[in-house]
Design a protein around this motif. Structure first.
Motif, PDB file in Angstrom:
ATOM      1  N   ARG A   1      25.738  58.026   7.762  1.00 61.36           N
ATOM      2  CA  ARG A   1      24.867  57.650   6.711  1.00 61.36           C
ATOM      3  C   ARG A   1      22.955  58.116   7.824  1.00 61.36           C
ATOM      4  NH1 ARG A   1      21.910  52.745   5.941  1.00 61.36           N
ATOM      5  NH2 ARG A   1      23.565  51.740   7.136  1.00 61.36           N
ATOM      6  N   LYS A   2      22.265  58.580   7.494  1.00 59.11           N
ATOM      7  CA  LYS A   2      20.725  58.862   8.462  1.00 59.11           C
ATOM      8  C   LYS A   2      19.933  57.369   7.797  1.00 59.11           C
ATOM      9  CE  LYS A   2      17.402  61.696   8.898  1.00 59.11           C
ATOM     10  NZ  LYS A   2      16.340  62.868   8.634  1.00 59.11           N
TER      11      LYS A   2
ATOM     12  N   ASP B   1      15.698  57.687  11.465  1.00 62.58           N
ATOM     13  CA  ASP B   1      16.212  59.313  11.711  1.00 62.58           C
ATOM     14  C   ASP B   1      17.662  59.059  12.678  1.00 62.58           C
ATOM     15  OD1 ASP B   1      14.471  60.156   9.552  1.00 62.58           O
ATOM     16  OD2 ASP B   1      13.179  60.441  11.776  1.00 62.58           O
ATOM     17  N   GLU B   2      18.393  57.609  12.480  1.00 62.79           N
ATOM     18  CA  GLU B   2      19.449  58.124  13.403  1.00 62.79           C
ATOM     19  C   GLU B   2      20.293  58.125  12.393  1.00 62.79           C
ATOM     20  OE1 GLU B   2      18.145  55.192  17.077  1.00 62.79           O
ATOM     21  OE2 GLU B   2      19.341  54.132  15.886  1.00 62.79           O
ATOM     22  N   TYR B   3      21.855  58.752  13.163  1.00 63.33           N
ATOM     23  CA  TYR B   3      22.793  58.533  11.986  1.00 63.33           C
ATOM     24  C   TYR B   3      24.014  57.310  12.521  1.00 63.33           C
ATOM     25  CZ  TYR B   3      21.470  63.223  10.214  1.00 63.33           C
ATOM     26  OH  TYR B   3      20.778  64.044   9.732  1.00 63.33           O
TER      27      TYR B   3
END
Length: 82
Positions: free
Chosen positions: A50-51, A55-57
């Motif tokens: 998920r983000k 804005d990192e996964y």
């Protein structure tokens, strides 16, 4: 851990994501949302993620050791390449 089933859902459009995958482990645990991605060095498997707000996964589900990660990736790519 046994990988009981692998289901491949090819993407209909061109892009880096080639397919979505669902697997079942030991006839007991289903994992959906795995992706097969075309990278610079070929195909690889990305676990469900998920983000974040930054804005990192972040992975939602992931193997806790490299042996299981390699087993899952090999089984999925083998099924994809048929």
């Amino acid at each position: 851990m046994e990988i009981s089933d692998v289901k491949i859902y090819p993407m209909q459009k061109d892009g880096k994501v080639k397919a979505l995958v669902s697997i079942i482990l030991a006839d007991s645990l289903a994992i959906h949302g795995i992706k097969i991605i075309e990278g610079k060095n070929g195909l690889f498997v990305a676990m469900p993620s998920r983000k974040t707000k930054n804005d990192e996964y972040k992975d939602i589900v992931h193997p806790t050791n490299n042996e299981l990660r390699q087993k899952i990736q090999s089984k999925i790519l083998e099924a994809y390449q048929g």
